[in-house]
Motif scaffolding. Structure first.
Motif, PDB file in Angstrom:
ATOM      1  N   UNK A  92       9.938 -99.073 114.006  1.00 52.45           N
ATOM      2  CA  UNK A  92       9.956 -99.469 115.413  1.00 52.45           C
ATOM      3  C   UNK A  92       8.569 -99.701 116.009  1.00 52.45           C
ATOM      4  N   UNK A  93       7.579 -99.780 115.165  1.00 53.70           N
ATOM      5  CA  UNK A  93       6.200-100.120 115.528  1.00 53.70           C
ATOM      6  C   UNK A  93       5.652 -99.205 116.632  1.00 53.70           C
ATOM      7  N   UNK A  94       5.830 -97.910 116.421  1.00 54.48           N
ATOM      8  CA  UNK A  94       5.222 -96.908 117.295  1.00 54.48           C
ATOM      9  C   UNK A  94       4.092 -96.279 116.491  1.00 54.48           C
ATOM     10  N   UNK A  95       2.873 -96.530 116.910  1.00 55.46           N
ATOM     11  CA  UNK A  95       1.702 -95.980 116.228  1.00 55.46           C
ATOM     12  C   UNK A  95       1.394 -94.642 116.878  1.00 55.46           C
ATOM     13  N   UNK A  96       1.379 -93.595 116.062  1.00 55.27           N
ATOM     14  CA  UNK A  96       1.120 -92.260 116.598  1.00 55.27           C
ATOM     15  C   UNK A  96      -0.315 -91.863 116.288  1.00 55.27           C
ATOM     16  N   UNK A  97      -1.028 -91.454 117.323  1.00 47.20           N
ATOM     17  CA  UNK A  97      -2.404 -90.997 117.194  1.00 47.20           C
ATOM     18  C   UNK A  97      -2.444 -89.555 117.671  1.00 47.20           C
ATOM     19  N   UNK A  98      -2.871 -88.678 116.791  1.00 50.82           N
ATOM     20  CA  UNK A  98      -2.853 -87.254 117.098  1.00 50.82           C
ATOM     21  C   UNK A  98      -4.262 -86.752 117.405  1.00 50.82           C
ATOM     22  N   UNK A  99      -4.384 -85.900 118.438  1.00 50.80           N
ATOM     23  CA  UNK A  99      -5.658 -85.259 118.724  1.00 50.80           C
ATOM     24  C   UNK A  99      -6.030 -84.349 117.562  1.00 50.80           C
ATOM     25  N   UNK A 100      -7.309 -84.236 117.236  1.00 49.61           N
ATOM     26  CA  UNK A 100      -7.711 -83.241 116.236  1.00 49.61           C
ATOM     27  C   UNK A 100      -7.356 -81.834 116.742  1.00 49.61           C
ATOM     28  N   UNK A 101      -7.177 -80.878 115.834  1.00 54.33           N
ATOM     29  CA  UNK A 101      -6.848 -79.513 116.263  1.00 54.33           C
ATOM     30  C   UNK A 101      -7.885 -78.958 117.243  1.00 54.33           C
ATOM     31  N   UNK A 102      -7.425 -78.219 118.210  1.00 51.22           N
ATOM     32  CA  UNK A 102      -8.257 -77.512 119.189  1.00 51.22           C
ATOM     33  C   UNK A 102      -9.077 -78.438 120.091  1.00 51.22           C
ATOM     34  N   UNK A 103      -8.602 -79.660 120.324  1.00 52.08           N
ATOM     35  CA  UNK A 103      -9.332 -80.581 121.199  1.00 52.08           C
ATOM     36  C   UNK A 103      -8.483 -81.096 122.354  1.00 52.08           C
ATOM     37  N   UNK A 104      -7.205 -80.785 122.381  1.00 54.56           N
ATOM     38  CA  UNK A 104      -6.354 -81.357 123.416  1.00 54.56           C
ATOM     39  C   UNK A 104      -6.779 -80.912 124.817  1.00 54.56           C
TER      40      UNK A 104
END
Length: 191
Positions: A92-104
């Protein structure tokens, strides 16, 4: 509760996470328009409940190959399941970008612009509910109705847009969205 907002100030109706084995439609009968429900005994988000959220999310953003969607989120393990990444997001062309750990805490624009005001408006709505329902206790079945009163006051377009700019995320596309999680019931109990 799981909620997504865009950098231009739009939002996707929330998904309520109930601490139950089974979930019933009547749990959200008084909730915000378009909201859905899911459950898990602990009340925490799981891979299965995140898949339900991502399907709900896609139903609102309608990403396609010609119009992909970027979903920026924290690094929670429930977001990293094979079913979500390979089967649903890829198709479904959803690109997921995750924050690095302990940076949110530094990168998450919703903490100040939505979560903070939401907690205040939620507490005020709970107080109003208690005044209008003397002698009754707030239950998990009342939370969606209370959220319905608080959420529109917290997810103001101007707040969301300004917070994206403060964190350096000046996206001008509607398809750049960010996910937020919150647990109003626990917040109220701890208050």
């Amino acid at each position: 509760m799981v909620l997504a907002v865009s950098a231009i100030g739009n939002s996707v109706p929330p998904v309520f996470l109930f601490p139950r084995v089974f979930c019933k439609d009547h749990f959200i009968i008084n909730g915000p328009p378009g909201c859905i429900e899911t459950s898990y005994p602990s009340g925490w988000i799981t891979s299965e409940s995140f898949l339900k959220f991502i399907k709900h999310f896609h139903g609102h953003v309608r990403s396609t190959k010609g119009n992909p969607c970027l979903l920026v989120l924290d690094n929670h393990e429930s977001h990293l399941s094979i079913g979500v990444l390979n089967y649903f997001c890829k198709e479904n062309v959803i690109v997921m970008l995750s924050f690095p750990p302990h940076t949110s805490h530094r990168l998450q624009p919703l903490d100040r612009s939505v979560c903070g005001p939401f907690k205040e408006f939620y507490f005020a709505s709970v107080d109003d509910w208690m005044i209008n329902n003397p002698g009754k206790t707030v239950t998990i079945y009342d939370i969606p109705g209370i959220v319905k009163m608080a959420l529109p006051r917290a997810i103001k377009s101007t707040n969301i847009i300004s917070e994206f700019q403060v964190t350096g995320k000046r996206h001008t596309t509607e398809k750049c969205l960010l996910m937020m999680t919150s647990c109003p019931a626990q917040s109220r109990i701890e208050r």
